[in-house]
Design an enzyme around this catalytic site. Sequence first.
Site, PDB file in Angstrom:
ATOM      1  N   TYR A  76       0.836  -1.207   0.000  1.00  9.50           N
ATOM      2  CA  TYR A  76       0.000   0.000   0.000  1.00  9.50           C
ATOM      3  C   TYR A  76       0.870   1.255   0.000  1.00  9.50           C
ATOM      4  O   TYR A  76       0.594   2.223  -0.689  1.00  9.50           O
ATOM      5  CB  TYR A  76      -0.939   0.009   1.225  1.00  9.50           C
ATOM      6  CG  TYR A  76      -1.974   1.113   1.145  1.00  9.50           C
ATOM      7  CD1 TYR A  76      -3.233   0.854   0.607  1.00  9.50           C
ATOM      8  CD2 TYR A  76      -1.678   2.409   1.572  1.00  9.50           C
ATOM      9  CE1 TYR A  76      -4.179   1.878   0.496  1.00  9.50           C
ATOM     10  CE2 TYR A  76      -2.619   3.427   1.464  1.00  9.50           C
ATOM     11  CZ  TYR A  76      -3.866   3.164   0.922  1.00  9.50           C
ATOM     12  OH  TYR A  76      -4.795   4.155   0.811  1.00  9.50           O
ATOM     13  N   PHE A 107      -8.525  20.361 -25.074  1.00 11.59           N
ATOM     14  CA  PHE A 107      -8.827  18.946 -25.068  1.00 11.59           C
ATOM     15  C   PHE A 107      -9.993  18.746 -24.101  1.00 11.59           C
ATOM     16  O   PHE A 107     -10.089  19.427 -23.080  1.00 11.59           O
ATOM     17  CB  PHE A 107      -7.629  18.053 -24.695  1.00 11.59           C
ATOM     18  CG  PHE A 107      -8.035  16.606 -24.801  1.00 11.59           C
ATOM     19  CD1 PHE A 107      -8.252  16.037 -26.043  1.00 11.59           C
ATOM     20  CD2 PHE A 107      -8.293  15.845 -23.673  1.00 11.59           C
ATOM     21  CE1 PHE A 107      -8.731  14.736 -26.155  1.00 11.59           C
ATOM     22  CE2 PHE A 107      -8.754  14.545 -23.781  1.00 11.59           C
ATOM     23  CZ  PHE A 107      -8.970  13.979 -25.031  1.00 11.59           C
ATOM     24  N   THR A 108     -10.852  17.786 -24.417  1.00 10.44           N
ATOM     25  CA  THR A 108     -12.124  17.622 -23.712  1.00 10.44           C
ATOM     26  C   THR A 108     -11.969  17.554 -22.189  1.00 10.44           C
ATOM     27  O   THR A 108     -12.512  18.374 -21.457  1.00 10.44           O
ATOM     28  CB  THR A 108     -12.839  16.369 -24.234  1.00 10.44           C
ATOM     29  OG1 THR A 108     -11.944  15.258 -24.129  1.00 10.44           O
ATOM     30  CG2 THR A 108     -13.260  16.542 -25.693  1.00 10.44           C
ATOM     31  N   ASP A 139       0.959  19.108 -21.381  1.00  9.86           N
ATOM     32  CA  ASP A 139       0.162  17.886 -21.521  1.00  9.86           C
ATOM     33  C   ASP A 139       0.993  16.972 -22.408  1.00  9.86           C
ATOM     34  O   ASP A 139       0.988  17.081 -23.634  1.00  9.86           O
ATOM     35  CB  ASP A 139      -1.199  18.185 -22.150  1.00  9.86           C
ATOM     36  CG  ASP A 139      -2.017  16.908 -22.324  1.00  9.86           C
ATOM     37  OD1 ASP A 139      -1.429  15.805 -22.238  1.00  9.86           O
ATOM     38  OD2 ASP A 139      -3.231  16.999 -22.569  1.00  9.86           O
ATOM     39  N   LYS A 182      -1.276   6.422 -23.705  1.00  8.76           N
ATOM     40  CA  LYS A 182      -0.983   6.670 -25.122  1.00  8.76           C
ATOM     41  C   LYS A 182       0.494   6.351 -25.378  1.00  8.76           C
ATOM     42  O   LYS A 182       0.872   5.195 -25.457  1.00  8.76           O
ATOM     43  CB  LYS A 182      -1.326   8.106 -25.490  1.00  8.76           C
ATOM     44  CG  LYS A 182      -2.830   8.377 -25.628  1.00  8.76           C
ATOM     45  CD  LYS A 182      -3.511   8.673 -24.339  1.00  8.76           C
ATOM     46  CE  LYS A 182      -4.889   9.248 -24.491  1.00  8.76           C
ATOM     47  NZ  LYS A 182      -5.604   9.326 -23.202  1.00  8.76           N
ATOM     48  N   ARG A 223     -14.926  13.749 -33.722  1.00 11.89           N
ATOM     49  CA  ARG A 223     -14.193  14.829 -33.074  1.00 11.89           C
ATOM     50  C   ARG A 223     -14.654  16.123 -33.729  1.00 11.89           C
ATOM     51  O   ARG A 223     -14.007  16.667 -34.603  1.00 11.89           O
ATOM     52  CB  ARG A 223     -12.681  14.664 -33.224  1.00 11.89           C
ATOM     53  CG  ARG A 223     -12.080  13.539 -32.414  1.00 11.89           C
ATOM     54  CD  ARG A 223     -11.550  13.904 -31.043  1.00 11.89           C
ATOM     55  NE  ARG A 223     -12.470  13.801 -29.952  1.00 11.89           N
ATOM     56  CZ  ARG A 223     -12.142  13.383 -28.727  1.00 11.89           C
ATOM     57  NH1 ARG A 223     -10.928  12.956 -28.468  1.00 11.89           N
ATOM     58  NH2 ARG A 223     -13.010  13.396 -27.760  1.00 11.89           N
ATOM     59  N   PHE A 232     -19.885  13.515 -25.590  1.00 12.83           N
ATOM     60  CA  PHE A 232     -19.591  12.595 -26.704  1.00 12.83           C
ATOM     61  C   PHE A 232     -19.509  11.140 -26.254  1.00 12.83           C
ATOM     62  O   PHE A 232     -19.753  10.232 -27.037  1.00 12.83           O
ATOM     63  CB  PHE A 232     -18.296  13.000 -27.415  1.00 12.83           C
ATOM     64  CG  PHE A 232     -17.084  13.009 -26.520  1.00 12.83           C
ATOM     65  CD1 PHE A 232     -16.805  14.109 -25.719  1.00 12.83           C
ATOM     66  CD2 PHE A 232     -16.231  11.924 -26.468  1.00 12.83           C
ATOM     67  CE1 PHE A 232     -15.697  14.115 -24.881  1.00 12.83           C
ATOM     68  CE2 PHE A 232     -15.118  11.921 -25.644  1.00 12.83           C
ATOM     69  CZ  PHE A 232     -14.859  13.022 -24.841  1.00 12.83           C
TER      70      PHE A 232
HETATM   71  O1  PLI Z   1      -7.951   9.441 -20.907  1.00 11.06           O
HETATM   72  P1  PLI Z   1      -7.073   9.965 -19.795  1.00 11.06           P
HETATM   73  O2  PLI Z   1      -7.812  10.438 -18.620  1.00 11.06           O
HETATM   74  O3  PLI Z   1      -5.981   9.025 -19.445  1.00 11.06           O
HETATM   75  O4  PLI Z   1      -6.290  11.243 -20.415  1.00 11.06           O
HETATM   76  C1  PLI Z   1      -6.943  12.417 -20.764  1.00 11.06           C
HETATM   77  C2  PLI Z   1      -6.241  13.068 -21.915  1.00 11.06           C
HETATM   78  C3  PLI Z   1      -5.511  14.195 -21.689  1.00 11.06           C
HETATM   79  N1  PLI Z   1      -4.872  14.847 -22.703  1.00 11.06           N
HETATM   80  C4  PLI Z   1      -4.928  14.388 -23.979  1.00 11.06           C
HETATM   81  C5  PLI Z   1      -4.218  15.142 -25.042  1.00 11.06           C
HETATM   82  C6  PLI Z   1      -5.635  13.246 -24.270  1.00 11.06           C
HETATM   83  O5  PLI Z   1      -5.649  12.797 -25.524  1.00 11.06           O
HETATM   84  C7  PLI Z   1      -6.337  12.553 -23.223  1.00 11.06           C
HETATM   85  C8  PLI Z   1      -7.155  11.435 -23.489  1.00 11.06           C
HETATM   86  N2  PLI Z   1      -7.454  11.098 -24.725  1.00 11.06           N
HETATM   87  C9  PLI Z   1      -8.290  10.152 -25.133  1.00 11.06           C
HETATM   88  C10 PLI Z   1      -9.057   9.271 -24.212  1.00 11.06           C
HETATM   89  C11 PLI Z   1      -8.442   9.977 -26.560  1.00 11.06           C
HETATM   90  O6  PLI Z   1      -9.179   9.084 -26.991  1.00 11.06           O
HETATM   91  O7  PLI Z   1      -7.798  10.747 -27.297  1.00 11.06           O
END
Ligand code: PLI
Length: 460
Positions: free
Chosen positions: A76, A128-129, A219, A262, A386, A452
């Site tokens: 933990y 970004f969303t 980011d 990513k 998008r 979305f």
């Molecule tokens: O999906 P998260 O919470 O691990 O990360 C959010 C996020 C932050 N910044 C950017 C540039 C992203 O592309 C992003 C998440 N993107 C998704 C889920 C996508 O499908 O592009």
Amino acid sequence: MLPRKRRSWAEPYKMKMVELLKTTTRQQRQRAIQKAGYNTFLLPSEDVYIDLLTDSGTNSMSDQQWSAFMLGDEAYAGSKSYYKLEAAIHKYYGYKYIIPTHQGRGAENILSQIMIKKGQYVPGNMYFTTTRVHQELAGGKFVDVIIDEAHDPTSLHPFKGNVDLQKLEDLIRKQGADKIAYLTLASNVNMAGGQPFSMENLKALRKLTSRHGIPIIHDMTRVAENAYFIQQREKAYAKKSVREIVREICSYTDGATMSAKKDALVNIGGFMATNNAEVFEEARNLVVVYEGLHTYGGLAGRDMEAMAVGIQESLDDNHQAARIGQVVYLGEKMQSFGIPIVLPIGGHGIFVDAKSFLPHIPQDHFPAQALAAEIYVDSGVRTMERGVVSAGRKPNGENYFPKLELVRFTLPRRVYTQAHMDVVAESTAAVYERRMRIRGLRMVYEPKYLRFFQARFEKA
Ligand code: PLI
């Protein structure tokens, strides 16, 4: 015959395990998309053949990552795996303090709460969303300061992720530097089509923001892909490795949020990083409220192990050449069929320009949403909208109407083959041929946040 000089790239790995895919009939897909309210996010993945919904958490891990997984220390507190992750972030990115989070938006939540005072502005190179929603929930106001070319799908500007320094200076002059919480700098800007910023732009941005005492929050979700473009397109960096370029990018910024799902080749995970001891202290306090103890932040020890290895693998030049090479392959194939796509071809997917694909559907009938549904019905290929749906509503309730109305064909890393790309391009071409018969949609259910993901539609 190929011209003799042309040499092909190939993936710097081979396959050891495969996942079998299900195929469906057109009739089954028609039923499935109707049941999903014409929203590809609401399709069961079992009904999907080639899944290009997102590159987030959908990557294949390497044998090295899977073996690291087994070393996960599930304590933990003070997990050995946390210290390995911390060491990897210090070594490859250079940030001083880190807070692991369950994914990117966990980091965005904590950072926004700490760094934004109610009423402050948060400029950024396109929204970004999830990033913007956390900025708004913390009382901030997002201001788009990306160059105009980023909003034009046909502009061939090599660095469409660049910040327009004039727009930023105007904001500083108008509002005063103390009304600006920080600037968000996204690498390989997602909503613009996976478009990079240049190192030249970043250096100039650093000078300008330092003059005014404005922090840059990076980011860094797709920083290695941005670094690859810098290597390919910016002369002074042609001989530098992706790894060196990434480290230099980070050195000009004050902190970061990262979705490791990513670039960093894992299925879950993220972190917040900062060079500021006070911000770190507050983040250590807040993380226990939202995520977990500061040495695991919502992750298992094994997730942190896999992330530490994934970060290193993501910085390999050959990995990026193959990753982006595959995106280019798909994009060029689509172009050969006359399909309008965002140019230059970006880093994590092909973005089809739904406004010119479906010129007869007005933006308030959701052309990109309708097109993503059609492509799914044609071949079982899942993409995502998008455009106006993703953009959501302003804090005053009005819809945002973004210039870009796109369908994103996002490529998971190390998952699909060139033959899959052929199927995707041919399916899109088939839909393109009968485009004038496609109808728009109307929204029949709209969730409050990030609509979305869960909105539902019917044929207009
Ligand atoms: O999906 P998260 O919470 O691990 O990360 C959010 C996020 C932050 N910044 C950017 C540039 C992203 O592309 C992003 C998440 N993107 C998704 C889920 C996508 O499908 O592009």
